[in-house]
Design a protein around this motif. Structure first.
Motif, mmCIF file in Angstrom:
data_model
loop_
_atom_site.group_PDB
_atom_site.id
_atom_site.type_symbol
_atom_site.label_atom_id
_atom_site.label_comp_id
_atom_site.label_asym_id
_atom_site.label_seq_id
_atom_site.Cartn_x
_atom_site.Cartn_y
_atom_site.Cartn_z
ATOM 1 N N ARG A 4 37.426 28.593 24.952
ATOM 2 C CA ARG A 4 36.604 27.913 25.831
ATOM 3 C C ARG A 4 37.066 26.440 26.021
ATOM 4 N N TYR A 5 37.385 25.943 27.021
ATOM 5 C CA TYR A 5 37.471 24.677 27.503
ATOM 6 C C TYR A 5 36.416 24.082 28.506
ATOM 7 N N HIS A 12 36.923 13.231 28.543
ATOM 8 C CA HIS A 12 37.085 14.365 27.256
ATOM 9 C C HIS A 12 37.231 15.788 27.763
ATOM 10 N N ILE A 13 37.755 16.378 26.802
ATOM 11 C CA ILE A 13 37.908 18.066 26.931
ATOM 12 C C ILE A 13 37.426 18.540 25.566
ATOM 13 N N ILE A 63 46.813 10.080 32.247
ATOM 14 C CA ILE A 63 47.063 11.595 32.554
ATOM 15 C C ILE A 63 45.837 12.126 33.413
ATOM 16 N N ALA A 64 45.687 12.944 34.465
ATOM 17 C CA ALA A 64 44.622 13.428 34.872
ATOM 18 C C ALA A 64 44.073 14.400 34.166
ATOM 19 N N PRO A 65 42.676 14.525 34.527
ATOM 20 C CA PRO A 65 41.904 15.648 33.686
ATOM 21 C C PRO A 65 42.585 17.035 33.699
ATOM 22 N N LEU A 69 44.129 19.295 30.907
ATOM 23 C CA LEU A 69 43.812 20.718 30.360
ATOM 24 C C LEU A 69 44.883 21.613 30.323
ATOM 25 N N SER A 70 45.911 21.568 31.052
ATOM 26 C CA SER A 70 46.946 22.323 31.141
ATOM 27 C C SER A 70 47.904 21.970 30.031
#
Length: 291
Positions: A4-5, A12-13, A63-65, A69-70
């Motif tokens: 889960r992300y 933050h991620i 780097i864009a959120p 994520l990718s």
């Protein structure tokens, strides 16, 4: 469980491998967080591991959120092929159980506890089915513990008991947190033991205290001169019960910079542990004590 992300603001991620702590989840989290570091993704400023998860901090101007994520999802396969063998160290940590300092503190905060009529150890022994506090203390120190994360407070280790889940000690935190906890208190909350690295507020049950410093921002303690935090994830701990005389002697050695923790190299194999927990723990004790 599927990984889960979730975003924490725009910097933050949070990546959760499982909803509950297990050694399998820890190794998956460790493997993936190491892969993130190795990938050297532009914009990543910090990777912070936890028990069964980790968090990535990044610079959204670099780097864009969604791009971040990718990048993380592309590394998820590393968790499924996690390395389950860890070269680590096993450490003996002396503990003065039922010491006067944590006792004085816990008695000041009984109105915040589930059982104001007894001590934290009385309560922990009773709800875990032990006839006496001595039996419970033996259960706490007789098997090794795995450091699954370090943090929350600087240098504070969370330790997971290396036994079958059905035999794990479980004790809830205080109903309301204390405003005081002695430095180097050995505490317990949920299924985790810990060592409070500094004096301060806390909600874990208090079982004892160690004379062994685990955090030194001045880096004057002999074994903390290279780094101010002693523990790291993957360390294995064996508690050693000591009495007041031993506590005082170790404390004097610490203050004179003569104390050196007993530390030995060890290998932890998750598959071998799951197949034979008692045998694995015996080999860990042999690595520590040479018998």
């Amino acid at each position: 469980m599927k990984t889960r992300y979730s975003f924490g603001g725009d910097e933050h991620i949070f990546v959760e491998m499982d909803e509950e702590m297990s050694l399998d989840a820890f190794f998956k989290s460790l493997s993936m967080s190491n892969a993130v570091r190795a990938a050297k993704i532009d914009g990543v400023t910090e990777v912070c591991p936890a028990n069964a998860s980790f968090q990535v901090k990044f610079n959204p101007d670099v780097i864009a959120p969604d791009a971040m994520l990718s990048e993380l999802k592309a590394l998820e396969h590393t968790a499924e092929t996690a390395e389950k063998r860890l070269n680590t160290r096993i450490i003996e940590v002396p503990v003065y159980y039922q010491d006067p300092w944590t006792h004085e503190t816990l008695m000041r905060f009984r109105e915040r506890h589930q059982d104001p009529s007894g001590t934290d150890l009385d309560y922990a022994a009773r709800i875990n089915g032990y006839e006496t506090v001595a039996d419970f203390i033996t259960a706490h120190h007789s098997t090794p513990w795995f450091v699954s994360m370090v943090g929350f407070v600087s240098g504070l280790p969370f330790l997971y008991q290396l036994v079958d889940r059905s035999k794990q000690i479980q004790v809830p935190k205080y109903l309301r947190p204390r405003t005081d906890t002695p430095k180097q208190t050995v505490g317990y909350g949920g299924s985790f033991s810990c060592i409070y690295s500094v004096r301060g507020a806390g909600g874990y049950q208090m079982f004892g205290i160690t004379p062994m410093p685990i955090y030194d921002p001045t880096q004057t303690v002999s074994y903390l001169r290279d780094f101010l935090v002693f523990f790291k994830p993957g360390d294995i701990v064996k508690w050693k019960p000591i009495d007041r005389a031993e506590y005082d002697a170790i404390l004097a050695d610490v203050e004179a910079n003569r104390f050196e923790p007993r530390i030995r190299e060890a290998t932890f194999d998750l598959d071998a542990f799951n197949a034979d927990m008692d045998g694995t723990n015996k080999r860990l004790m042999e690595a520590l004590y040479g018998v």
